[in-house]
Design a protein around this motif. Structure first.
Motif, PDB file in Angstrom:
ATOM      1  N   ILE A   2       0.856  -1.181   0.000  1.00 36.81           N
ATOM      2  CA  ILE A   2       0.000   0.000   0.000  1.00 36.81           C
ATOM      3  C   ILE A   2       0.895   1.234   0.000  1.00 36.81           C
ATOM      4  O   ILE A   2       1.869   1.302   0.758  1.00 36.81           O
ATOM      5  N   VAL A   3       0.574   2.218  -0.831  1.00 30.63           N
ATOM      6  CA  VAL A   3       1.397   3.423  -0.940  1.00 30.63           C
ATOM      7  C   VAL A   3       0.514   4.656  -0.801  1.00 30.63           C
ATOM      8  O   VAL A   3      -0.700   4.602  -0.994  1.00 30.63           O
ATOM      9  N   SER A   4       1.148   5.776  -0.475  1.00 34.12           N
ATOM     10  CA  SER A   4       0.424   7.029  -0.296  1.00 34.12           C
ATOM     11  C   SER A   4       0.219   7.741  -1.628  1.00 34.12           C
ATOM     12  O   SER A   4       0.895   7.463  -2.623  1.00 34.12           O
ATOM     13  N   GLU A   5      -0.709   8.694  -1.621  1.00 38.68           N
ATOM     14  CA  GLU A   5      -0.975   9.475  -2.829  1.00 38.68           C
ATOM     15  C   GLU A   5       0.234  10.328  -3.202  1.00 38.68           C
ATOM     16  O   GLU A   5       0.481  10.587  -4.385  1.00 38.68           O
ATOM     17  N   LYS A   6       1.010  10.768  -2.198  1.00 38.16           N
ATOM     18  CA  LYS A   6       2.213  11.552  -2.489  1.00 38.16           C
ATOM     19  C   LYS A   6       3.181  10.766  -3.361  1.00 38.16           C
ATOM     20  O   LYS A   6       3.805  11.319  -4.270  1.00 38.16           O
ATOM     21  N   LEU A   7       3.306   9.488  -3.084  1.00 34.98           N
ATOM     22  CA  LEU A   7       4.183   8.650  -3.903  1.00 34.98           C
ATOM     23  C   LEU A   7       3.609   8.475  -5.303  1.00 34.98           C
ATOM     24  O   LEU A   7       4.332   8.563  -6.304  1.00 34.98           O
ATOM     25  N   ILE A   8       2.309   8.249  -5.385  1.00 38.94           N
ATOM     26  CA  ILE A   8       1.657   8.036  -6.679  1.00 38.94           C
ATOM     27  C   ILE A   8       1.865   9.238  -7.598  1.00 38.94           C
ATOM     28  O   ILE A   8       2.108   9.092  -8.801  1.00 38.94           O
TER      29      ILE A   8
ATOM     30  N   ASN B 171      -0.727   3.203 -13.596  1.00 38.41           N
ATOM     31  CA  ASN B 171      -1.722   2.257 -14.088  1.00 38.41           C
ATOM     32  C   ASN B 171      -1.591   0.880 -13.447  1.00 38.41           C
ATOM     33  O   ASN B 171      -2.454   0.017 -13.646  1.00 38.41           O
ATOM     34  N   LYS B 172      -0.524   0.670 -12.703  1.00 36.31           N
ATOM     35  CA  LYS B 172      -0.341  -0.600 -12.003  1.00 36.31           C
ATOM     36  C   LYS B 172      -0.792  -0.509 -10.547  1.00 36.31           C
ATOM     37  O   LYS B 172      -0.500  -1.386  -9.741  1.00 36.31           O
ATOM     38  N   THR B 173      -1.500   0.577 -10.225  1.00 38.88           N
ATOM     39  CA  THR B 173      -2.047   0.752  -8.878  1.00 38.88           C
ATOM     40  C   THR B 173      -3.547   0.993  -8.978  1.00 38.88           C
ATOM     41  O   THR B 173      -4.078   1.292 -10.048  1.00 38.88           O
ATOM     42  N   ARG B 174      -4.214   0.871  -7.851  1.00 42.28           N
ATOM     43  CA  ARG B 174      -5.638   1.201  -7.786  1.00 42.28           C
ATOM     44  C   ARG B 174      -5.925   1.897  -6.469  1.00 42.28           C
ATOM     45  O   ARG B 174      -5.263   1.646  -5.455  1.00 42.28           O
ATOM     46  N   LYS B 175      -6.909   2.788  -6.477  1.00 42.93           N
ATOM     47  CA  LYS B 175      -7.297   3.486  -5.258  1.00 42.93           C
ATOM     48  C   LYS B 175      -7.817   2.473  -4.249  1.00 42.93           C
ATOM     49  O   LYS B 175      -8.642   1.618  -4.577  1.00 42.93           O
ATOM     50  N   TYR B 176      -7.326   2.580  -3.013  1.00 44.50           N
ATOM     51  CA  TYR B 176      -7.604   1.538  -2.019  1.00 44.50           C
ATOM     52  C   TYR B 176      -8.496   2.014  -0.875  1.00 44.50           C
ATOM     53  O   TYR B 176      -9.479   1.379  -0.537  1.00 44.50           O
TER      54      TYR B 176
ATOM     55  N   GLU C 246      -3.234   0.749  -3.756  1.00 47.10           N
ATOM     56  CA  GLU C 246      -2.650  -0.585  -3.700  1.00 47.10           C
ATOM     57  C   GLU C 246      -1.866  -0.852  -4.975  1.00 47.10           C
ATOM     58  O   GLU C 246      -2.336  -0.558  -6.080  1.00 47.10           O
ATOM     59  N   VAL C 247      -0.663  -1.399  -4.819  1.00 46.80           N
ATOM     60  CA  VAL C 247       0.128  -1.824  -5.968  1.00 46.80           C
ATOM     61  C   VAL C 247      -0.370  -3.206  -6.377  1.00 46.80           C
ATOM     62  O   VAL C 247      -0.321  -4.154  -5.595  1.00 46.80           O
ATOM     63  N   MET C 248      -0.876  -3.310  -7.596  1.00 46.90           N
ATOM     64  CA  MET C 248      -1.481  -4.560  -8.051  1.00 46.90           C
ATOM     65  C   MET C 248      -0.409  -5.530  -8.537  1.00 46.90           C
ATOM     66  O   MET C 248       0.504  -5.151  -9.276  1.00 46.90           O
ATOM     67  N   ARG C 249      -0.540  -6.758  -8.113  1.00 43.23           N
ATOM     68  CA  ARG C 249       0.376  -7.812  -8.547  1.00 43.23           C
ATOM     69  C   ARG C 249      -0.169  -8.474  -9.798  1.00 43.23           C
ATOM     70  O   ARG C 249      -1.367  -8.720  -9.926  1.00 43.23           O
ATOM     71  N   GLU C 250       0.728  -8.792 -10.706  1.00 51.54           N
ATOM     72  CA  GLU C 250       0.312  -9.359 -11.987  1.00 51.54           C
ATOM     73  C   GLU C 250      -0.306 -10.736 -11.840  1.00 51.54           C
ATOM     74  O   GLU C 250      -1.085 -11.168 -12.674  1.00 51.54           O
ATOM     75  N   ASP C 251       0.033 -11.442 -10.740  1.00 56.16           N
ATOM     76  CA  ASP C 251      -0.467 -12.805 -10.572  1.00 56.16           C
ATOM     77  C   ASP C 251      -1.758 -12.861  -9.777  1.00 56.16           C
ATOM     78  O   ASP C 251      -2.231 -13.924  -9.421  1.00 56.16           O
ATOM     79  N   ARG C 252      -2.344 -11.687  -9.480  1.00 60.60           N
ATOM     80  CA  ARG C 252      -3.556 -11.672  -8.664  1.00 60.60           C
ATOM     81  C   ARG C 252      -4.780 -11.356  -9.505  1.00 60.60           C
ATOM     82  O   ARG C 252      -4.732 -10.572 -10.449  1.00 60.60           O
ATOM     83  N   ASP C 253      -5.885 -11.988  -9.151  1.00 64.68           N
ATOM     84  CA  ASP C 253      -7.175 -11.684  -9.760  1.00 64.68           C
ATOM     85  C   ASP C 253      -7.783 -10.548  -8.950  1.00 64.68           C
ATOM     86  O   ASP C 253      -8.382 -10.763  -7.902  1.00 64.68           O
ATOM     87  N   VAL C 254      -7.621  -9.309  -9.421  1.00 70.25           N
ATOM     88  CA  VAL C 254      -7.955  -8.128  -8.634  1.00 70.25           C
ATOM     89  C   VAL C 254      -9.388  -7.686  -8.891  1.00 70.25           C
ATOM     90  O   VAL C 254      -9.834  -7.600 -10.036  1.00 70.25           O
ATOM     91  N   THR C 255     -10.101  -7.412  -7.819  1.00 68.70           N
ATOM     92  CA  THR C 255     -11.430  -6.836  -7.924  1.00 68.70           C
ATOM     93  C   THR C 255     -11.306  -5.341  -8.144  1.00 68.70           C
ATOM     94  O   THR C 255     -10.579  -4.658  -7.428  1.00 68.70           O
TER      95      THR C 255
END
Length: 223
Positions: free
Chosen positions: A58-64, A73-78, A94-103
């Motif tokens: 999980i990362v902050s908006e400042k980092l994004i 594009n590899k993150t989503r609002k959490y 949230e940093v999305m992992r390529e191997d995850r089925d993300v909702t």
């Protein structure tokens, strides 16, 4: 993601166990001293890490805001949270992992029951305060710097605070002795370093039960 994959797939040398990591990242200036790091950004990162679950980053908006378009594009609002010592809500991704089925999270989550809470009225010793959905975190405590000062030896300086989240007001305890919330139906709930949604009307007692009749009881009304 590479860090998570390494720890998830490789057992610890000599032991048949695997390690799962919870990673929280913020961006800003730090102070280094004696091979350690200090500063506000370190505290925020630790708070974010506590929110993450196993194998999640999980990362902050400042980092994004400092990332390239492709990396964003590899993150989503959490979520949006309150961090102690800050008045504004902190937006997390949230940093999305390529191997995850993300909702996929909807951009706007709205109530389907028609009972959206828009304001919270707090009444204490004849003083009434009204919070709106766009109000900042509202602190209850013994400190004169609190938004509503509640006196009492069992009341912490910054005892609890109210925030508006997902169409309702949330009471979050951060005290030593806890907070007691009593609903209109008469059921009393004890919180200590926990949170509870405020529904309808009832009472909030800081440090000890409202049954003690200590004069430190707040009334709340959600409308």
């Amino acid at each position: 993601n590479h860090i998570h994959e390494t720890f998830c797939t490789e057992a610890v040398s000599g032991f048949d166990i695997k390690i799962s990591l919870r990673i929280g990242i913020d961006y800003g200036e730090i102070v280094t001293r004696d091979n350690d790091v200090f500063g506000d950004v370190v505290n925020v990162a630790a708070r974010i890490a506590n929110i993450a679950v196993a194998n999640q980053t999980i990362v902050s908006e400042k980092l994004i805001m400092g990332l390239s378009y492709d990396l964003r594009n590899k993150t989503r609002k959490y979520d949006r949270i309150v961090v102690k010592g800050k008045t504004d809500l902190l937006t997390l991704f949230e940093v999305m992992r390529e191997d995850r089925d993300v909702t996929v999270m909807r951009n706007s989550i709205t109530s389907t029951h028609g009972n959206i809470v828009q304001s919270l009225h707090l009444i204490y010793k004849g003083k009434s305060v009204t919070l709106q959905s766009n109000s900042k975190a509202f602190v209850l405590g013994r400190s004169v710097n609190s938004d509503l000062v509640v006196e009492g030896g069992l009341v912490s300086r910054s005892h609890a605070y109210c925030v508006y989240r997902r169409e309702k007001f949330i009471l979050i305890d951060q005290s030593t002795n806890g907070t007691f919330v009593k609903t209109a139906e008469g059921r009393e709930v004890y919180l200590r370093r926990e949170e509870i949604p405020l529904i309808g009307r009832g009472t909030i007692s800081l440090g000890e039960s409202a049954r003690m009749d200590n004069g430190q009881v707040l009334q709340f009304i959600c409308v």
